[in-house]
Design an enzyme around this catalytic site. Structure first.
Site, PDB file in Angstrom:
ATOM      1  N   CYS B  93      -3.152   0.861  12.398  1.00  9.71           N
ATOM      2  CA  CYS B  93      -3.692   1.422  11.170  1.00  9.71           C
ATOM      3  C   CYS B  93      -4.447   0.347  10.391  1.00  9.71           C
ATOM      4  O   CYS B  93      -4.181  -0.853  10.526  1.00  9.71           O
ATOM      5  CB  CYS B  93      -2.545   1.990  10.329  1.00  9.71           C
ATOM      6  SG  CYS B  93      -3.091   2.924   8.868  1.00  9.71           S
ATOM      7  N   ASP B  95      -4.164  -0.068   7.339  1.00 13.47           N
ATOM      8  CA  ASP B  95      -3.261  -0.477   6.249  1.00 13.47           C
ATOM      9  C   ASP B  95      -3.124  -2.005   6.197  1.00 13.47           C
ATOM     10  O   ASP B  95      -2.930  -2.669   7.218  1.00 13.47           O
ATOM     11  CB  ASP B  95      -1.899   0.169   6.500  1.00 13.47           C
ATOM     12  CG  ASP B  95      -0.938   0.046   5.321  1.00 13.47           C
ATOM     13  OD1 ASP B  95      -0.591  -1.102   4.959  1.00 13.47           O
ATOM     14  OD2 ASP B  95      -0.542   1.074   4.778  1.00 13.47           O
ATOM     15  N   ARG B  97      -0.881  -3.884   5.462  1.00 17.17           N
ATOM     16  CA  ARG B  97       0.434  -4.456   5.731  1.00 17.17           C
ATOM     17  C   ARG B  97       0.789  -4.510   7.221  1.00 17.17           C
ATOM     18  O   ARG B  97       1.871  -4.980   7.583  1.00 17.17           O
ATOM     19  CB  ARG B  97       1.498  -3.610   4.994  1.00 17.17           C
ATOM     20  CG  ARG B  97       1.275  -3.566   3.494  1.00 17.17           C
ATOM     21  CD  ARG B  97       2.073  -2.462   2.814  1.00 17.17           C
ATOM     22  NE  ARG B  97       1.540  -1.130   3.055  1.00 17.17           N
ATOM     23  CZ  ARG B  97       1.934  -0.046   2.405  1.00 17.17           C
ATOM     24  NH1 ARG B  97       2.879  -0.132   1.488  1.00 17.17           N
ATOM     25  NH2 ARG B  97       1.403   1.142   2.681  1.00 17.17           N
ATOM     26  N   HIS B 153       3.128   3.345  11.753  1.00 24.03           N
ATOM     27  CA  HIS B 153       3.936   2.560  10.809  1.00 24.03           C
ATOM     28  C   HIS B 153       4.486   3.418   9.693  1.00 24.03           C
ATOM     29  O   HIS B 153       4.035   4.544   9.455  1.00 24.03           O
ATOM     30  CB  HIS B 153       3.100   1.401  10.247  1.00 24.03           C
ATOM     31  CG  HIS B 153       2.045   1.848   9.277  1.00 24.03           C
ATOM     32  ND1 HIS B 153       2.222   1.867   7.903  1.00 24.03           N
ATOM     33  CD2 HIS B 153       0.787   2.309   9.470  1.00 24.03           C
ATOM     34  CE1 HIS B 153       1.129   2.312   7.316  1.00 24.03           C
ATOM     35  NE2 HIS B 153       0.241   2.582   8.242  1.00 24.03           N
ATOM     36  N   CYS B 156       2.787   5.614   5.941  1.00 25.03           N
ATOM     37  CA  CYS B 156       1.372   5.690   6.283  1.00 25.03           C
ATOM     38  C   CYS B 156       0.667   6.712   5.397  1.00 25.03           C
ATOM     39  O   CYS B 156       0.977   7.905   5.428  1.00 25.03           O
ATOM     40  CB  CYS B 156       1.188   6.052   7.751  1.00 25.03           C
ATOM     41  SG  CYS B 156      -0.541   6.102   8.254  1.00 25.03           S
TER      42      CYS B 156
END
Lengths: 301, 262
Positions: B93, B95, B97, B153, B156
């Site tokens: 992703c 994202d 993190r 993850h 999400c």
């Protein structure tokens, strides 16, 4: 290349005798972390039944099935990866990074507020977290072939879905598009004789950078093919910066000073990084398609 | 700021605005020029206000990389400058993190990484989402990767967005919902099998089911299917939970069965 190939293979410890996945009766507990390998057999019902039909039409005698609810050991093969390595790496991350910075990770688990959105190539050598040192929580990152940004008018793509999320939901402050040396995608673009050729996915995609190819051929026709590719790698970043402005919700934020757009170029042959920033007001005042004005250009070496 | 100083600054500002208004009342043809300049000033002031210097931030990062990694591994980086031969293709992703270089410590040269909203793989279709197809084609046919790993993850936003699309299918975004709908079979499955769970728990289940949908979609690419079946390419799903600090890994089982004669 022989040395590199050997060292990477050893790193992952792929051996003919290691099973791809070893069945485990119960999860093991390491460092208080339940590490388990779970078999999940996914049946896609309708989509897979159509796949089955397609498969048997294309290749008589060959049908794939995905079985549900069977604990079947995957055949070991000398080509199979040793995913124990992956497990070990995660455990090392957990011990040395995650637990050492538990307050940061606890805070991040509630929310992310990255200031950067980065669009970079999927090339294994150019991960922005590695080359620019982004820590967890700092940068929302999209990686695609040749770090291309299509225009708003071209319709839905994976890249613009991410742009919409980053700009409208996360409200990032800076978008950075990073190109790089020896980009295979740009090379494929420059090598296309017929820009209407849609025979492969790669060609279908890199054609997003068509204008960069045209302007490169116009500006650098006397250079060698390799040199033209170098030129196009940067030209395509500039084209992507202009394409970013085609999104109304991006242009609005840039106009208000809430969002800045930057280009970058990572040269991994001599390890240099060049960066520049879009000068929005000067660019739009030219009222001229394809003329990008930049500011704050610097080269780090 | 002292009260007298503040009053002086306010007077100065009001004088400036008054001066501009007087000029424009006499020369109205200057209005559009003035508008652009005022927008520019506004933008500059807005940008300068927050104290974060993005250029300095990435400069620091790059200098550290060059000194601590590049210059300490000349053999590796010398080889990488000539070419790449990663054994992994990873879908992760976007994202901030969940970068695979952090959580799985991928070094330069090891993994060809695609990152998009909710780490999705659309099914084979040259007319839509050719970007993902291009990445898979490049990784499998040109780089000849041996493994494709799709990593979902926790928490999400893309999956949450998918689960939040109303049943009548109305969307409010330009592109996001269109994209996450790729994994609507996962949403259907979760709602039918886990309909009694809370929304958050349904999302957590969907994060993993969506990985399975993406793994199945990978098999719709003939060049992936062929290699998965003859075992030169392994497909795996993963889920990184940064709340608990855990990582799950699983296989997609793939078997050849004799065709039925009709």
């Amino acid at each position: 290349m022989a040395n590199l190939a050997t060292s990477i293979r050893t790193h992952f410890a792929v051996t003919p005798d290691s099973p791809v996945v070893s069945p485990r009766g119960s999860p093991s507990s390491v460092l208080g972390l339940k590490v388990k390998e779970r078999r999940s057999h996914h049946s896609l019902a309708d989509s897979m039944s159509s796949l089955r039909v397609k498969a048997s039409n294309e290749t008589p005698g060959l049908v794939q099935e995905v079985r549900r609810n069977q604990s079947k050991r995957v055949e070991k093969t000398k080509f199979g990866p040793d995913f124990t390595e992956i497990e070990q790496r995660f455990l090392a991350f957990k011990k040395h990074e995650y637990m050492e910075n538990i307050e940061l990770y606890n805070s991040l688990s509630k929310n992310q507020a990255p200031k950067f959105m980065v669009i970079a190539c999927a090339d294994s050598r150019v991960c922005p977290s590695v080359i620019l040192g982004f820590k967890p929580g700092e940068a929302f990152i999209v990686r695609n072939v040749a770090n291309l940004v299509p225009r708003y008018e071209d319709g839905p793509s994976e890249t613009n879905a991410a742009l919409e999320f980053a700009v409208n939901s996360l409200e990032v402050e800076d978008i950075l598009v990073i190109g790089h040396s020896c980009c295979g995608g740009i090379r494929a673009l420059m090598g296309m004789q017929d820009t209407e050729d849609t025979s492969s996915f790669i060609k279908n995609w890199v054609i997003v950078g068509k204008k960069a190819k045209i302007s490169t051929e116009a500006a650098a026709s006397d250079l060698t093919f390799d040199q033209q590719c170098r030129h196009c790698e940067k030209e395509s970043v500039n084209r992507s910066l202009l394409n970013l402005l085609s999104y109304p919700w991006i242009e609005e934020q840039v106009m208000r000073g809430k969002l800045s757009i930057h280009g970058g170029y990572y040269n991994f042959v001599d390890c240099t990084f060049e960066k520049w920033t879009l000068d929005y007001f000067k660019t739009i005042s030219k009222a001229n398609d394809g003329v990008l004005v930049v500011k704050s250009r610097s080269l780090w070496s | 700021m002292q009260e007298e100083d503040m009053a002086a600054v306010t007077d100065k500002y009001e004088d400036a605005i008054a001066g501009l208004s007087r000029l424009l009342s006499v020369k109205s043809e200057l209005q559009s020029v003035a508008a652009v300049k005022v927008q520019q000033i506004t933008a500059e002031l807005a940008a300068a206000g927050n104290g974060f210097d993005p250029a300095a931030r990435i400069r620091t990062g790059f200098d550290h990389f060059k000194k601590e990694k590049y210059q300490k591994n000349p053999a590796l980086y010398g080889e990488l400058a000539k070419g790449q031969s990663p054994k992994f293709m990873v879908f992760a992703c976007s994202d901030s993190r969940v970068c695979p270089s952090h959580i799985l410590d991928f070094q330069p040269g090891e993994a060809f990484v695609v990152r998009n909203i909710a780490n999705m793989v659309p099914p084979f279709d040259k007319t839509k989402y050719s970007g993902v197809g291009a990445a898979i084609e490049y990784a499998v046919l040109h780089l000849k990767v041996e493994n494709i790993l799709v990593i979902g993850h926790s928490c999400c936003g893309g999956i949450k967005g998918l689960m939040s699309i109303p049943d009548d299918g109305t969307t409010s975004s330009d592109f996001i919902e269109h994209w996450v709908n790729i994994c609507s079979p996962a949403k259907t499955k979760v709602k039918s099998e886990h309909g009694k769970l809370s929304f958050a728990e349904q999302c957590a289940n969907c994060e993993k089911e969506a990985v399975n949908v993406s793994l199945g979609n990978l098999l719709t690419y003939p060049f992936v299917r062929e290699r998965a079946v003859n075992k030169t390419l392994a497909l795996k799903g993963g889920h990184y939970d940064f709340v608990k600090g855990s990582f799950e890994l699983w296989d997609l089982d793939c078997k050849i069965a004799p065709a039925l004669s009709v």
